[in-house]
Motif scaffolding. Sequence first.
Motif, short mmCIF file in Angstrom:
data_model
loop_
_atom_site.label_atom_id
_atom_site.label_comp_id
_atom_site.label_asym_id
_atom_site.label_seq_id
_atom_site.Cartn_x
_atom_site.Cartn_y
_atom_site.Cartn_z
N GLY A 93 44.46 -25.49 -34.29
CA GLY A 93 46.40 -25.75 -34.61
C GLY A 93 46.59 -27.09 -35.32
N ALA A 94 47.70 -27.44 -35.15
CA ALA A 94 47.96 -29.13 -36.20
C ALA A 94 49.46 -28.59 -35.96
CB ALA A 94 47.72 -28.68 -37.39
N VAL A 95 49.92 -29.78 -35.35
CA VAL A 95 51.14 -29.56 -35.20
C VAL A 95 51.98 -31.38 -35.82
CG1 VAL A 95 53.27 -30.44 -33.24
CG2 VAL A 95 51.08 -29.15 -32.99
N GLU A 96 53.49 -31.29 -36.25
CA GLU A 96 53.26 -32.76 -37.31
C GLU A 96 55.07 -33.39 -35.94
OE1 GLU A 96 54.73 -34.26 -41.29
OE2 GLU A 96 54.73 -32.34 -40.81
N PHE A 97 54.33 -34.11 -35.75
CA PHE A 97 55.88 -35.00 -35.11
C PHE A 97 55.53 -36.24 -35.14
CE2 PHE A 97 51.60 -36.00 -32.68
CZ PHE A 97 51.74 -37.38 -32.28
N ARG A 98 57.14 -36.97 -34.54
CA ARG A 98 57.52 -37.71 -34.72
C ARG A 98 58.44 -38.56 -32.88
NH1 ARG A 98 60.38 -38.26 -39.08
NH2 ARG A 98 58.79 -39.83 -40.21
N ALA A 99 57.23 -39.50 -32.71
CA ALA A 99 57.46 -39.93 -31.12
C ALA A 99 57.83 -41.27 -31.42
CB ALA A 99 56.42 -39.87 -30.57
N HIS A 100 59.17 -41.61 -30.43
CA HIS A 100 59.91 -42.85 -30.29
C HIS A 100 59.87 -43.72 -29.32
CE1 HIS A 100 62.75 -41.73 -34.32
NE2 HIS A 100 62.40 -40.19 -33.09
N GLU A 103 59.95 -50.89 -27.27
CA GLU A 103 59.27 -52.10 -26.80
C GLU A 103 59.46 -53.70 -27.50
OE1 GLU A 103 54.45 -53.00 -26.98
OE2 GLU A 103 55.46 -52.10 -28.80
N GLY A 104 59.96 -54.07 -26.08
CA GLY A 104 59.84 -55.99 -26.15
C GLY A 104 61.75 -55.73 -27.09
N GLY A 105 62.28 -54.69 -26.60
CA GLY A 105 63.95 -54.90 -27.36
C GLY A 105 63.78 -54.08 -28.43
N HIS A 106 63.04 -53.88 -28.69
CA HIS A 106 62.57 -52.58 -30.44
C HIS A 106 62.56 -51.41 -30.50
CE1 HIS A 106 63.07 -56.61 -32.28
NE2 HIS A 106 61.91 -56.94 -31.20
N THR A 107 63.06 -50.50 -31.59
CA THR A 107 62.62 -49.37 -31.46
C THR A 107 61.38 -48.93 -32.69
OG1 THR A 107 64.97 -48.91 -32.26
CG2 THR A 107 64.64 -48.92 -30.27
N GLY A 108 60.47 -48.38 -32.64
CA GLY A 108 60.02 -47.60 -33.86
C GLY A 108 59.69 -45.81 -33.16
N SER A 109 58.37 -45.95 -34.33
CA SER A 109 58.38 -44.86 -34.10
C SER A 109 57.09 -44.21 -34.80
CB SER A 109 59.76 -43.52 -34.75
OG SER A 109 59.17 -43.64 -35.78
N LEU A 110 56.26 -42.91 -34.52
CA LEU A 110 55.03 -43.09 -35.30
C LEU A 110 54.57 -41.59 -34.87
CD1 LEU A 110 51.72 -43.56 -32.81
CD2 LEU A 110 52.40 -41.00 -33.49
N HIS A 111 54.55 -41.54 -36.08
CA HIS A 111 54.41 -40.75 -37.37
C HIS A 111 53.22 -39.88 -37.39
CE1 HIS A 111 55.39 -37.74 -41.22
NE2 HIS A 111 54.94 -36.92 -39.82
N GLU A 112 53.14 -38.71 -36.71
CA GLU A 112 51.31 -38.15 -37.06
C GLU A 112 51.33 -36.80 -37.36
OE1 GLU A 112 47.43 -37.35 -33.72
OE2 GLU A 112 48.28 -39.53 -33.46
N ASN A 113 50.51 -36.26 -37.61
CA ASN A 113 50.01 -34.16 -37.99
C ASN A 113 48.60 -34.88 -37.29
OD1 ASN A 113 49.99 -32.32 -39.35
ND2 ASN A 113 50.00 -32.48 -40.72
N PRO A 131 46.20 -40.59 -41.94
CA PRO A 131 46.91 -41.33 -41.29
C PRO A 131 48.41 -42.38 -40.42
CG PRO A 131 46.59 -41.66 -43.59
CD PRO A 131 46.94 -40.59 -43.43
N VAL A 132 47.92 -42.03 -39.44
CA VAL A 132 48.45 -42.31 -37.82
C VAL A 132 50.73 -43.50 -39.15
CG1 VAL A 132 49.81 -43.12 -35.99
CG2 VAL A 132 47.17 -41.74 -36.27
N VAL A 133 51.51 -43.58 -38.94
CA VAL A 133 52.77 -44.30 -39.26
C VAL A 133 53.73 -44.39 -38.36
CG1 VAL A 133 54.08 -44.33 -41.24
CG2 VAL A 133 52.19 -43.08 -41.92
N PHE A 134 53.15 -45.89 -38.07
CA PHE A 134 54.68 -46.04 -37.84
C PHE A 134 55.52 -46.96 -37.97
CE2 PHE A 134 50.61 -46.84 -34.78
CZ PHE A 134 51.06 -46.67 -33.56
N ASP A 135 56.29 -46.87 -37.51
CA ASP A 135 58.31 -46.90 -38.19
C ASP A 135 58.15 -48.29 -38.08
OD1 ASP A 135 57.71 -45.58 -40.76
OD2 ASP A 135 58.24 -43.29 -39.54
#
Length: 135
Positions: A93-100, A103-113, A131-135
């Motif tokens: 199976g495959a799962v596409e997600f965004r994990a928020h 870190e150090g007072g900043h926010t970001g997210s990781l997008h992966e399938n 490729p994993v994408v960091f926003d």
Amino acid sequence: MPTPSPTAPCPCGLPADYASCCGRFHSGAQQAPTAELLMRSRFSAFAVGDTAYLMRSWHSTTRPGRLELDPDQRWVRLEILGSERGGLFETEGAVEFRAHYREGGHTGSLHENSSFAREDGAWVYVGPLSPVVFD
């Protein structure tokens, strides 16, 4: 990072407490029955710092020799964007997600399938499909 209270909301975002949601997988009492629930439980393991579960739920051919989590990074929210296969009677199976995260007072997210497969009957994380994408 301390394990959350059994009655605390589960970090994965489902409307359940930690003990009856991802905590049952982390403790080994049950195995995640679908690829999506394994993905959610892995996110929760990152959120609570459970490296042992992360290693157990990683495919033997792609599992790193060791895993150290960044103590300054806090995983705070998971969005499931889609899934393909990965059901009760499937083996891949495959799962596409965004994990928020924060870190150090900043926010970001990781997008992966992510790719998942059954190994010895249990769902495990194989790796990213693109490729994993960091926003």
